[in-house]
Design a protein around this motif. Structure first.
Motif, PDB file in Angstrom:
ATOM      1  N   GLY A 138       0.513  -1.254  -0.649  1.00 20.36           N
ATOM      2  CA  GLY A 138      -0.326  -0.082  -0.195  1.00 20.36           C
ATOM      3  C   GLY A 138       0.772   1.162   0.253  1.00 20.36           C
ATOM      4  N   LYS A 139      -0.055   2.395   0.138  1.00 21.47           N
ATOM      5  CA  LYS A 139       1.132   3.731   0.297  1.00 21.47           C
ATOM      6  C   LYS A 139       0.278   4.587   1.344  1.00 21.47           C
ATOM      7  N   VAL A 140       0.656   5.493   1.456  1.00 16.23           N
ATOM      8  CA  VAL A 140       0.154   6.997   2.079  1.00 16.23           C
ATOM      9  C   VAL A 140       0.232   8.048   1.434  1.00 16.23           C
ATOM     10  N   VAL A 141      -1.095   8.662   1.933  1.00 16.99           N
ATOM     11  CA  VAL A 141      -1.071   9.316   1.157  1.00 16.99           C
ATOM     12  C   VAL A 141      -1.769  10.630   2.141  1.00 16.99           C
ATOM     13  N   ILE A 142      -0.320  12.279   1.604  1.00 21.52           N
ATOM     14  CA  ILE A 142      -0.667  13.358   2.331  1.00 21.52           C
ATOM     15  C   ILE A 142      -1.506  14.398   1.541  1.00 21.52           C
ATOM     16  N   ASN A 143      -2.722  14.407   1.727  1.00 16.69           N
ATOM     17  CA  ASN A 143      -3.174  15.864   1.049  1.00 16.69           C
ATOM     18  C   ASN A 143      -2.635  16.874   1.968  1.00 16.69           C
TER      19      ASN A 143
END
Length: 469
Positions: free
Chosen positions: A147-152
């Motif tokens: 998976g991945k980490v998404v930072i808005n």
């Protein structure tokens, strides 16, 4: 949701302008949203943290007027809480004991570098249960393998980091102390932080911290990573390079209002407006309006703002800040005019309050010698008669006002049939010791009539000595 922001410096050095701007942005966002601002001292680096640095941070925040609603919290007082949650992660299989020595890890990383790989912990102890008895161990967080980490990010937009880029982070050292990245996560959770405003150098920490937050079942705050500030030489400011302590700006004579106004514009703006009151900053501020580009420090712009605030702020406020500089230069204010009156006549003649104190000493103290260049030019034999006539006319004034003083100076010039400069400049040097001062009527009015008489006598004696030598 009520907004809660925080400023979380480490006490390994003073509060410098980069940290102060981060604190300001965090403070402004909380105030603009009717939220709370928390101060937290991240002192887990016990070897490098000092009490002096902690105090310097508190002093800097106080001088800037960045009041905090909660805190200051110290991480070193929260070790039991960190240990409790590390044990919880261990029990849930979300963390593990790592018995790898630092020497072994160094060897692995060197080999990875030689192969052109990114140095990282290879997960050696991630799933092992053959734990050696009595051996020291660190505790590592089990980072997700997929998976991945998404930072808005409020400033940088969408940032995505694959979990394969992240290794298993140490959350407790072999000596039992928790690490920075884990403490930050727990603190942000426990303190209800909703928005994290910090420097872009923390971007690499953010995905790791988000994964730990999710493993703990904690809410993930929103993030805004602020660009660095560049020095006037174009190089990045940091604690170790070219960054000046906030309190050094106080010592150099800047008003905190000027520094705050300057810092807020290093990355944020509202149209073409340059000068903001604090209320205007709060009204217009938003994280989304902070720019992505690095901003270069410009001392001339700060000086311009400082001069603006010295002239436009209530004189009582400016005098309150100026008093520190007069005291610092051992100028006894008890024997002279009210400091507010000196500020009024000097504010538009100086760059800063330190300079104001330096050039205002003659209002409060007698001087031993005249400025050599000014005396050579203006205390010549030809000046003796104008000084003697001016002395008589000034001594005859019944009401010591600027208007009456100016009238006496005018009368002296008329009686001797000379230009004003032939009277004014010798008189200025006689009274102040030098060739620069505010207008003579205002300058003399702030010094007692008796003191003026004595100083003119001193100048006349000086001229006589020159004639006889």
């Amino acid at each position: 949701m009520s907004v809660v922001t925080r400023f979380a410096p480490s006490p390994t050095g003073y509060l410098h302008v980069g940290g102060a701007r981060t604190a300001l942005y965090s403070w402004l966002y909380a105030k603009s949203q009717g939220g709370e601002f928390v101060l937290r001292i991240e002192d887990t680096d016990i070897e490098r943290s000092t009490d002096d640095a902690k105090q310097a941070i508190l002093d800097g925040m106080d001088w800037l007027g960045l009041n905090y609603d909660k805190g200051p919290y110290l991480q070193t007082e929260r070790f039991d809480r960190y240990k409790e949650l590390i044990e919880k992660l261990l029990a849930e299989g979300k963390a593990y004991k790592c018995f790898m020595t630092s020497e072994e890890l160094d060897q692995i990383r060197e080999a990875q570098k030689e192969r052109g790989e990114k140095p990282r912990y290879p997960g050696t102890w991630r799933d092992r249960t053959d734990h050696p008895e009595g051996q020291p161990f660190a505790i590592r967080f089990k980072n997700p393998l997929e998976g991945k980490v998404v930072i808005n990010d409020h400033i940088r937009g969408k940032i995505e980091i694959s979990n394969t880029e992240l290794d298993d982070l140490v959350i407790q050292r072999s000596d039992g102390t928790p690490t920075y990245n884990f403490c930050v996560v727990v603190d942000d959770w426990d303190m209800g932080i909703t928005h994290v405003v910090r420097g872009e150098d923390h971007i690499n920490n953010t995905p790791r911290q988000i994964n730990i937050l999710e493993a703990l079942g904690a809410p993930v705050p929103e993030y805004a990573h602020v660009s660095m500030i560049l020095g006037e030489d174009g190089k990045k400011l940091s604690k170790r390079y070219n960054a000046v302590s906030v309190m050094q700006y106080r010592d150099d004579g800047y008003l905190p209002q000027a520094l705050i106004n300057y810092l807020v514009r290093l990355g944020w703006g509202h149209g073409d407006q340059e000068i903001f009151t604090l209320d205007e900053m709060i009204e217009h501020f938003s994280l989304d309006a902070i720019g992505q580009s690095a901003s270069a420090f410009n001392t001339e712009k700060l000086i311009w703002l400082n001069q603006h605030y010295m002239k436009s702020m209530p004189v009582e406020e400016v005098a309150g800040y100026a008093k520190w500089h007069f005291d610092d230069q051992n100028i006894d204010l008890s024997g002279g005019p009210a400091l507010e009156k000196v500020v009024t006549v000097q504010a538009d003649r100086v760059k800063n309050l330190k300079e104001m104190a330096q050039i205002s000493r003659y209002f409060y103290e007698d001087f031993e010698e005249f400025d050599a260049a000014a005396a050579k030019k203006h205390l010549r034999p030809v000046a003796k008669e104008p000084l003697m006539v001016a002395k008589t006319k000034l001594a005859a004034i019944n009401e010591w006002t600027p208007e009456n003083i100016q009238a006496a100076i005018n009368a002296t010039a008329e009686e001797l049939e000379v230009g004003m400069g032939k009277v004014g400049m010798p008189l200025r040097v006689a009274v102040t010791g030098g060739g620069n001062s505010p207008s003579l009527d205002l300058t003399l009015n702030l010094i007692s009539q008796a003191k003026i008489d004595q100083r003119i006598d001193k100048a006349i004696a000086f001229i006589a000595n020159r004639e006889n030598s």
